[in-house]
Design an enzyme around this catalytic site. Structure first.
Site, PDB file in Angstrom:
ATOM      1  N   CYS A 272       0.845  -1.179   0.000  1.00  0.00           N
ATOM      2  CA  CYS A 272       0.000   0.000   0.000  1.00  0.00           C
ATOM      3  C   CYS A 272       0.889   1.241   0.000  1.00  0.00           C
ATOM      4  CB  CYS A 272      -0.786  -0.076   1.306  1.00  0.00           C
ATOM      5  SG  CYS A 272      -2.210   0.915   1.290  1.00  0.00           S
ATOM      6  N   THR A 275       0.895   9.171  -0.478  1.00  0.00           N
ATOM      7  CA  THR A 275       1.491  10.476  -0.179  1.00  0.00           C
ATOM      8  C   THR A 275       0.340  11.314   0.358  1.00  0.00           C
ATOM      9  OG1 THR A 275       2.989  10.295  -2.072  1.00  0.00           O
ATOM     10  CG2 THR A 275       2.704  12.474  -1.136  1.00  0.00           C
ATOM     11  N   GLY A 283       6.803  14.611  -6.262  1.00  0.00           N
ATOM     12  CA  GLY A 283       7.789  13.571  -6.563  1.00  0.00           C
ATOM     13  C   GLY A 283       7.959  12.558  -5.432  1.00  0.00           C
ATOM     14  N   GLU A 306       1.154  -4.725  -4.959  1.00  0.00           N
ATOM     15  CA  GLU A 306      -0.057  -5.526  -4.779  1.00  0.00           C
ATOM     16  C   GLU A 306      -1.195  -4.921  -5.605  1.00  0.00           C
ATOM     17  OE1 GLU A 306      -0.928  -6.471  -0.576  1.00  0.00           O
ATOM     18  OE2 GLU A 306      -3.030  -6.107  -1.093  1.00  0.00           O
TER      19      GLU A 306
HETATM   20  C1  LIG Z   1      -0.657  -0.648  -4.494  1.00  0.00           C
HETATM   21  C2  LIG Z   1      -1.454   0.518  -3.999  1.00  0.00           C
HETATM   22  O1  LIG Z   1      -1.410   0.912  -2.857  1.00  0.00           O
HETATM   23  S1  LIG Z   1      -2.503   1.355  -5.075  1.00  0.00           S
HETATM   24  C3  LIG Z   1      -3.035   2.760  -4.173  1.00  0.00           C
HETATM   25  C4  LIG Z   1      -2.181   3.950  -4.435  1.00  0.00           C
HETATM   26  N1  LIG Z   1      -2.439   4.980  -3.429  1.00  0.00           N
HETATM   27  C5  LIG Z   1      -3.492   5.820  -3.494  1.00  0.00           C
HETATM   28  O2  LIG Z   1      -4.314   5.815  -4.411  1.00  0.00           O
HETATM   29  C6  LIG Z   1      -3.635   6.780  -2.321  1.00  0.00           C
HETATM   30  C7  LIG Z   1      -3.924   8.180  -2.776  1.00  0.00           C
HETATM   31  N2  LIG Z   1      -2.930   8.654  -3.729  1.00  0.00           N
HETATM   32  C8  LIG Z   1      -1.663   8.934  -3.358  1.00  0.00           C
HETATM   33  O3  LIG Z   1      -1.274   8.772  -2.210  1.00  0.00           O
HETATM   34  C9  LIG Z   1      -0.744   9.512  -4.403  1.00  0.00           C
HETATM   35  O4  LIG Z   1      -1.525  10.026  -5.457  1.00  0.00           O
HETATM   36  C10 LIG Z   1       0.293   8.502  -4.989  1.00  0.00           C
HETATM   37  C11 LIG Z   1       1.078   7.825  -3.866  1.00  0.00           C
HETATM   38  C12 LIG Z   1      -0.387   7.422  -5.810  1.00  0.00           C
HETATM   39  C13 LIG Z   1       1.257   9.310  -5.885  1.00  0.00           C
HETATM   40  O5  LIG Z   1       1.928  10.202  -5.045  1.00  0.00           O
HETATM   41  P1  LIG Z   1       2.544  11.601  -5.500  1.00  0.00           P
HETATM   42  O6  LIG Z   1       3.506  11.993  -4.426  1.00  0.00           O
HETATM   43  O7  LIG Z   1       1.497  12.570  -5.843  1.00  0.00           O
HETATM   44  O8  LIG Z   1       3.326  11.150  -6.815  1.00  0.00           O
HETATM   45  P2  LIG Z   1       4.416  11.952  -7.645  1.00  0.00           P
HETATM   46  O9  LIG Z   1       4.382  13.410  -7.354  1.00  0.00           O
HETATM   47  O10 LIG Z   1       5.729  11.268  -7.479  1.00  0.00           O
HETATM   48  O11 LIG Z   1       3.877  11.702  -9.129  1.00  0.00           O
HETATM   49  C14 LIG Z   1       4.017  10.456  -9.743  1.00  0.00           C
HETATM   50  C15 LIG Z   1       3.383  10.495 -11.098  1.00  0.00           C
HETATM   51  O12 LIG Z   1       1.968  10.381 -11.019  1.00  0.00           O
HETATM   52  C16 LIG Z   1       1.328  11.482 -11.647  1.00  0.00           C
HETATM   53  N3  LIG Z   1       0.201  11.937 -10.824  1.00  0.00           N
HETATM   54  C17 LIG Z   1       0.150  12.010  -9.473  1.00  0.00           C
HETATM   55  N4  LIG Z   1      -1.047  12.517  -9.095  1.00  0.00           N
HETATM   56  C18 LIG Z   1      -1.740  12.748 -10.230  1.00  0.00           C
HETATM   57  C19 LIG Z   1      -3.044  13.268 -10.497  1.00  0.00           C
HETATM   58  N5  LIG Z   1      -3.845  13.682  -9.512  1.00  0.00           N
HETATM   59  N6  LIG Z   1      -3.435  13.353 -11.785  1.00  0.00           N
HETATM   60  C20 LIG Z   1      -2.622  12.966 -12.814  1.00  0.00           C
HETATM   61  N7  LIG Z   1      -1.370  12.485 -12.613  1.00  0.00           N
HETATM   62  C21 LIG Z   1      -0.949  12.377 -11.344  1.00  0.00           C
HETATM   63  C22 LIG Z   1       2.377  12.573 -11.669  1.00  0.00           C
HETATM   64  O13 LIG Z   1       2.133  13.479 -12.673  1.00  0.00           O
HETATM   65  C23 LIG Z   1       3.666  11.787 -11.834  1.00  0.00           C
HETATM   66  O14 LIG Z   1       3.879  11.456 -13.183  1.00  0.00           O
HETATM   67  P3  LIG Z   1       4.816  12.373 -14.110  1.00  0.00           P
HETATM   68  O15 LIG Z   1       6.078  12.600 -13.337  1.00  0.00           O
HETATM   69  O16 LIG Z   1       4.968  11.518 -15.329  1.00  0.00           O
HETATM   70  O17 LIG Z   1       4.074  13.633 -14.334  1.00  0.00           O
END
Ligand SMILES: CC(=O)SCCNC(=O)CCNC(=O)[C@H](O)C(C)(C)COP(=O)(O)OP(=O)(O)OC[C@H]1O[C@@H](n2cnc3c(N)ncnc32)[C@H](O)[C@@H]1OP(=O)(O)O
Length: 408
Positions: A272, A275, A283, A306
């Protein structure tokens, strides 16, 4: 429908203190995903669901989302795209397609979690709107606003109780081993003009679910506020939690984490990931994903997250895999087999193949996948992602041993 009105489904209604009707609405055609990303669609994006007063709901079921929260991208899902998304992320496209017992459990889960309970949290110096229901115990579960200690993750209904707790507790960092500390910024780094260093220093802590049970349970409850479908809250013993913090003179402030099974039969290197919304899109998600693969490299294994992945999980992973694979190809003059790429990156074969397919860099020949690419094509693809935020991991600073090696 008037301008600025959006089709909405009414999920629930209640009266407020003054007897006025409030409606809990879902916007079926809108998503908070910031940009249209090919083949990544939220199955149902509930993040924008909210309580609105009756005055904002018109008879046809149209509502006006709160100012500043309006969805930015409209992505109607066709049936074909829904199926593609489900296949990619191993999500059941339809509850009806599940076996009867799972169907029953899924329906029960959906009914219980359809309305989010806690609307806002205060965490350190941030206030964050929540996205989903989380099973905090009562009476906290019924609080509109929860105050959470950023060091112990204990939760409170009143700010003054949190302040009393903060005055008493000595904790200023997660209860585990600091396994990584980011290097101090280089004095010759671009943009550094002398004086105080403003970029945050990062620390990663490994917290054992068995040794710091309550902390890890609280972390799961907190993360459920932003995750729709993960159901781990109490049985945290089999997991390690990697908690990423920004470090300053006051202490270590949690910005995100990922969990990892101590012994994953499926070969998952991450269970899981989260951020916290106040720190998203800087990032940190990519950093956490990269960290999980660095741990896999130390274990000498390939890894994969997962499933199911959430929509945000899927965009983040796809972006990470693409960049890592392209960089690896570039560093080896594009002369690599799929096996070589897997070994260099610790990314599981299936994920490498899917990523290469999405870039049209793979051919199927005589029953085998063959990489079909030149250095020039790799460079061109890399140019298109040059603007990505990337926080490098200095692997020399990682102090970590595989869990199994520690326990024998
Ligand atoms: C196995 C699992 O746990 S699946 C569940 C994943 N977790 C969740 O859904 C919980 C809620 N979401 C989050 O916590 C976050 O959105 C995460 C962990 C998925 C990503 O964290 P972030 O710190 O925002 O990621 P980060 O800034 O490194 O961006 C990673 C990439 O995703 C893209 N991205 C992140 N958020 C978004 C968004 N809202 N819309 C479009 N693209 C997005 C970014 O643009 C980046 O890609 P790029 O560099 O090619 O532009």
């Amino acid at each position: 429908m008037a301008l600025n009105e959006y089709p909405a489904e009414i999920v629930e209604k209640k009266r407020d203190k003054n007897g006025t009707w409030l409606y809990y609405v879902h916007y079926p055609e809108y998503t908070s995903l910031k940009a249209a990303v090919p083949n990544v669609f939220p199955a149902v994006d509930k993040r924008l669901d909210e309580w609105v007063p009756g005055a904002r709901v018109s008879a046809l079921g149209a509502a006006r989302p709160r100012a500043g929260r309006a969805a930015e991208a409209s992505q109607k899902m066709t049936r074909r795209l829904k199926r593609q998304y489900a296949e990619m992320n191993h999500v059941g496209a339809n509850v009806e397609e599940l076996p009867p017992l799972d169907r029953h459990a899924e329906r029960e889960h959906q009914e219980k979690t359809k309305v989010k309970n806690i609307q806002v949290i205060e965490f350190g110096k941030y206030e964050m709107d929540t996205w989903y229901y989380s099973p905090y115990p009562e009476p906290h579960a019924s609080c509109e606003r929860l105050y959470i200690c950023e060091y112990t993750l204990k939760y409170f209904r009143k700010k003054k109780t949190l302040l009393r707790h903060l005055a008493k507790t000595k904790a200023r960092q997660p209860p585990g081993d600091e396994i990584y500390r980011s290097p101090p910024p280089h004095l010759d780094a671009p943009g550094y003009t002398g004086g105080a260093v403003t970029s945050p220093q990062l620390s990663m802590f490994e917290v054992d679910g068995k040794k710091a049970k309550v902390y890890c349970q609280n972390l799961c409850l907190l993360s459920k506020l932003f995750l729709d479908h993960k159901t781990l809250y109490y049985d945290v013993d089999p997991f390690l939690f990697y908690v990423l913090c920004e470090r300053d003179a006051r202490g270590c402030h949690v910005v995100g984490y990922f969990s990892k099974e101590k012994d994953s039969l499926e070969g998952n290197n991450l269970a899981c990931i989260l951020t916290l919304p106040a720190h998203q899109r800087k990032g940190y998600g990519r950093f956490l994903i990269a960290f999980s693969y660095e741990l896999s490299k130390k274990e000498g294994r390939l890894g994969s997250p997962e499933r199911p992945l959430s929509d945000l999980g899927a965009v983040s992973y796809r972006s990470y895999w693409m960049r890592e694979i392209l960089r690896t190809l570039r560093d080896h003059a594009a002369a690599m087999s799929i096996k070589d790429i897997c070994e260099a990156t610790a990314i599981k074969t299936e994920d490498v193949v899917k990523t290469l397919e999405s870039l049209s860099l793979i051919k199927y020949w005589k029953g085998d996948h063959i990489i079909s690419v030149t250095q020039k094509i790799v460079e061109e693809h890399l140019k298109t992602i040059a603007g990505q935020k990337n926080i490098e991991i200095d692997t020399d600073r990682l102090r970590w041993q595989p869990y199994k090696a520690r326990t024998v």
